[in-house]
Design a protein around this motif. Sequence first.
Motif, PDB file in Angstrom:
ATOM      1  N   HIS A  12      22.396  36.793  52.338  1.00  0.00           N
ATOM      2  CA  HIS A  12      23.385  36.618  51.413  1.00  0.00           C
ATOM      3  C   HIS A  12      23.363  35.123  50.770  1.00  0.00           C
ATOM      4  O   HIS A  12      23.126  34.161  51.485  1.00  0.00           O
ATOM      5  CB  HIS A  12      24.766  37.270  51.617  1.00  0.00           C
ATOM      6  N   GLY A  13      24.019  34.712  49.676  1.00  0.00           N
ATOM      7  CA  GLY A  13      24.355  33.597  49.027  1.00  0.00           C
ATOM      8  C   GLY A  13      25.690  33.075  49.538  1.00  0.00           C
ATOM      9  O   GLY A  13      26.298  33.088  50.574  1.00  0.00           O
ATOM     10  N   SER A  14      26.189  32.297  48.257  1.00  0.00           N
ATOM     11  CA  SER A  14      27.737  31.772  48.546  1.00  0.00           C
ATOM     12  C   SER A  14      28.511  32.726  48.361  1.00  0.00           C
ATOM     13  O   SER A  14      28.279  33.717  47.683  1.00  0.00           O
ATOM     14  CB  SER A  14      27.901  30.732  47.559  1.00  0.00           C
ATOM     15  N   VAL A  15      29.825  32.447  48.750  1.00  0.00           N
ATOM     16  CA  VAL A  15      31.214  33.082  48.366  1.00  0.00           C
ATOM     17  C   VAL A  15      30.991  34.726  49.274  1.00  0.00           C
ATOM     18  O   VAL A  15      32.074  34.805  49.856  1.00  0.00           O
ATOM     19  CB  VAL A  15      31.461  33.388  46.930  1.00  0.00           C
ATOM     20  N   MET A  16      30.113  35.495  48.792  1.00  0.00           N
ATOM     21  CA  MET A  16      30.132  36.790  49.219  1.00  0.00           C
ATOM     22  C   MET A  16      29.345  36.739  50.594  1.00  0.00           C
ATOM     23  O   MET A  16      28.339  36.427  50.697  1.00  0.00           O
ATOM     24  CB  MET A  16      29.805  37.816  48.277  1.00  0.00           C
ATOM     25  N   GLY A  17      29.835  37.514  51.467  1.00  0.00           N
ATOM     26  CA  GLY A  17      29.293  37.563  52.704  1.00  0.00           C
ATOM     27  C   GLY A  17      28.119  38.875  52.638  1.00  0.00           C
ATOM     28  O   GLY A  17      27.644  39.382  51.445  1.00  0.00           O
ATOM     29  N   GLY A  18      27.317  39.283  53.835  1.00  0.00           N
ATOM     30  CA  GLY A  18      26.103  40.081  53.531  1.00  0.00           C
ATOM     31  C   GLY A  18      26.457  41.525  53.205  1.00  0.00           C
ATOM     32  O   GLY A  18      25.870  42.002  52.226  1.00  0.00           O
ATOM     33  N   ARG A  19      27.504  41.965  53.840  1.00  0.00           N
ATOM     34  CA  ARG A  19      27.795  43.570  53.420  1.00  0.00           C
ATOM     35  C   ARG A  19      28.106  43.948  51.840  1.00  0.00           C
ATOM     36  O   ARG A  19      27.753  44.526  51.402  1.00  0.00           O
ATOM     37  CB  ARG A  19      28.869  44.052  54.369  1.00  0.00           C
ATOM     38  N   PRO A  20      29.067  43.037  51.530  1.00  0.00           N
ATOM     39  CA  PRO A  20      29.262  43.107  50.063  1.00  0.00           C
ATOM     40  C   PRO A  20      28.161  42.693  49.056  1.00  0.00           C
ATOM     41  O   PRO A  20      27.962  43.520  48.116  1.00  0.00           O
ATOM     42  CB  PRO A  20      30.565  42.276  49.539  1.00  0.00           C
ATOM     43  N   THR A  21      27.522  41.725  49.671  1.00  0.00           N
ATOM     44  CA  THR A  21      26.232  41.375  48.582  1.00  0.00           C
ATOM     45  C   THR A  21      25.237  42.340  48.326  1.00  0.00           C
ATOM     46  O   THR A  21      24.744  42.438  47.525  1.00  0.00           O
ATOM     47  CB  THR A  21      25.718  40.020  49.125  1.00  0.00           C
ATOM     48  N   TRP A  22      24.969  42.997  49.458  1.00  0.00           N
ATOM     49  CA  TRP A  22      23.958  43.905  49.644  1.00  0.00           C
ATOM     50  C   TRP A  22      24.494  45.423  50.019  1.00  0.00           C
ATOM     51  O   TRP A  22      23.804  46.220  50.208  1.00  0.00           O
ATOM     52  CB  TRP A  22      23.044  43.717  51.090  1.00  0.00           C
ATOM     53  N   SER A  23      25.489  45.595  49.362  1.00  0.00           N
ATOM     54  CA  SER A  23      26.043  47.052  49.394  1.00  0.00           C
ATOM     55  C   SER A  23      25.147  48.230  48.602  1.00  0.00           C
ATOM     56  O   SER A  23      24.970  49.262  49.078  1.00  0.00           O
ATOM     57  CB  SER A  23      27.357  47.110  48.912  1.00  0.00           C
ATOM     58  N   LEU A  70      11.556  39.180  54.525  1.00  0.00           N
ATOM     59  CA  LEU A  70      12.714  38.543  54.101  1.00  0.00           C
ATOM     60  C   LEU A  70      13.255  38.703  52.527  1.00  0.00           C
ATOM     61  O   LEU A  70      12.450  38.516  51.697  1.00  0.00           O
ATOM     62  CB  LEU A  70      12.478  37.118  54.255  1.00  0.00           C
ATOM     63  N   VAL A  71      14.463  38.849  52.467  1.00  0.00           N
ATOM     64  CA  VAL A  71      14.994  38.992  51.001  1.00  0.00           C
ATOM     65  C   VAL A  71      16.394  38.248  50.868  1.00  0.00           C
ATOM     66  O   VAL A  71      17.250  38.335  51.958  1.00  0.00           O
ATOM     67  CB  VAL A  71      15.426  40.379  50.773  1.00  0.00           C
ATOM     68  N   GLY A  72      16.318  36.905  49.905  1.00  0.00           N
ATOM     69  CA  GLY A  72      17.330  36.118  49.963  1.00  0.00           C
ATOM     70  C   GLY A  72      17.940  35.990  48.566  1.00  0.00           C
ATOM     71  O   GLY A  72      17.153  35.896  47.655  1.00  0.00           O
ATOM     72  N   HIS A  73      19.193  36.041  48.460  1.00  0.00           N
ATOM     73  CA  HIS A  73      19.859  36.088  47.220  1.00  0.00           C
ATOM     74  C   HIS A  73      20.710  34.338  47.120  1.00  0.00           C
ATOM     75  O   HIS A  73      21.397  34.162  47.919  1.00  0.00           O
ATOM     76  CB  HIS A  73      21.055  36.969  47.098  1.00  0.00           C
ATOM     77  N   SER A  74      20.373  33.749  46.071  1.00  0.00           N
ATOM     78  CA  SER A  74      21.052  32.570  45.788  1.00  0.00           C
ATOM     79  C   SER A  74      20.861  31.602  46.787  1.00  0.00           C
ATOM     80  O   SER A  74      19.791  31.278  47.124  1.00  0.00           O
ATOM     81  CB  SER A  74      22.378  32.972  45.401  1.00  0.00           C
ATOM     82  N   TYR A  75      22.041  31.059  47.433  1.00  0.00           N
ATOM     83  CA  TYR A  75      22.025  29.905  48.439  1.00  0.00           C
ATOM     84  C   TYR A  75      20.896  30.785  49.563  1.00  0.00           C
ATOM     85  O   TYR A  75      20.286  30.026  50.094  1.00  0.00           O
ATOM     86  CB  TYR A  75      23.148  29.649  48.802  1.00  0.00           C
ATOM     87  N   GLY A  76      21.119  31.969  49.644  1.00  0.00           N
ATOM     88  CA  GLY A  76      20.426  32.556  50.664  1.00  0.00           C
ATOM     89  C   GLY A  76      18.885  32.917  50.574  1.00  0.00           C
ATOM     90  O   GLY A  76      18.039  32.721  51.339  1.00  0.00           O
ATOM     91  N   GLY A  77      18.583  32.661  49.185  1.00  0.00           N
ATOM     92  CA  GLY A  77      17.148  32.492  48.609  1.00  0.00           C
ATOM     93  C   GLY A  77      16.596  31.459  49.186  1.00  0.00           C
ATOM     94  O   GLY A  77      15.410  31.056  49.668  1.00  0.00           O
ATOM     95  N   LEU A  78      17.257  30.446  48.804  1.00  0.00           N
ATOM     96  CA  LEU A  78      16.976  28.847  49.316  1.00  0.00           C
ATOM     97  C   LEU A  78      16.591  28.880  50.791  1.00  0.00           C
ATOM     98  O   LEU A  78      15.786  28.412  51.152  1.00  0.00           O
ATOM     99  CB  LEU A  78      17.975  27.821  49.118  1.00  0.00           C
TER     100      LEU A  78
END
Length: 244
Positions: A12-23, A70-78
Amino acid sequence: MVAQRPRIVFVHGSVMGGRPTWSGQRSLGDRFEIDVVERPGFPPNPDVDHVDFEEHAALLAGSLSAEAHLVGHSYGGLISLLAAAAVPDRVRSLTVIEPPATGIAAGDPAADAFTREGIEWWQNGPTEDPDAFLRGFLTYVGSDYVPPTPLTSRLAQGARTLIVERGPWEAAIPFDVLAAAPFPTLVVSGAHHAAFDAVCDVLAARLGAERLELPGYGHTVQQHPEFNERLADFVLGAESLANG
């Protein structure tokens, strides 16, 4: 003998953790082994006083004891880009959604503005007020999400963590390592913000990556109704490539 299902690690990226980001990706569990990362500073983990994408990339790389997609969103993509470069032998494929590494697109007006405005916000924004800082940040990244008032405990913690993030524009992407890596890369954007588009275009060009645009969902491209199937097709194609 039952064949082992491909493993996908979601970051996951910023603000939201993994569970809500990837629900919205839970349904992929019917076909894949799903591993949702919860990075330091996000529930159920305690608050932190500093977030550095290089440190989180090292943690992610160290956690990949077996090969994974690997799958990363936003800051998690970086973070995923850096982790994949650190342990390319443990990565089957890499998918990044709008990583905010605007430094790699320096010279593009939108990317330069994103960097300039980000530096200004972190230096002079209301860092003593997580609620105000979060709302200004959402405007900055082009999100139309309106947080509840008051913030939930999860969002409040995410906002506090956001405030102590190292600016993603400082990232140096190891293009040579990633371009030479054996795994394929997919770069995804939502066609809603010129700075993210510029970064994704640079990544796709320099890595020889597949490029995908799924408009209509802003920065949360993973919520697009086509995203899961496009990701599944990409992952299965990478599996065929690796096993061929």
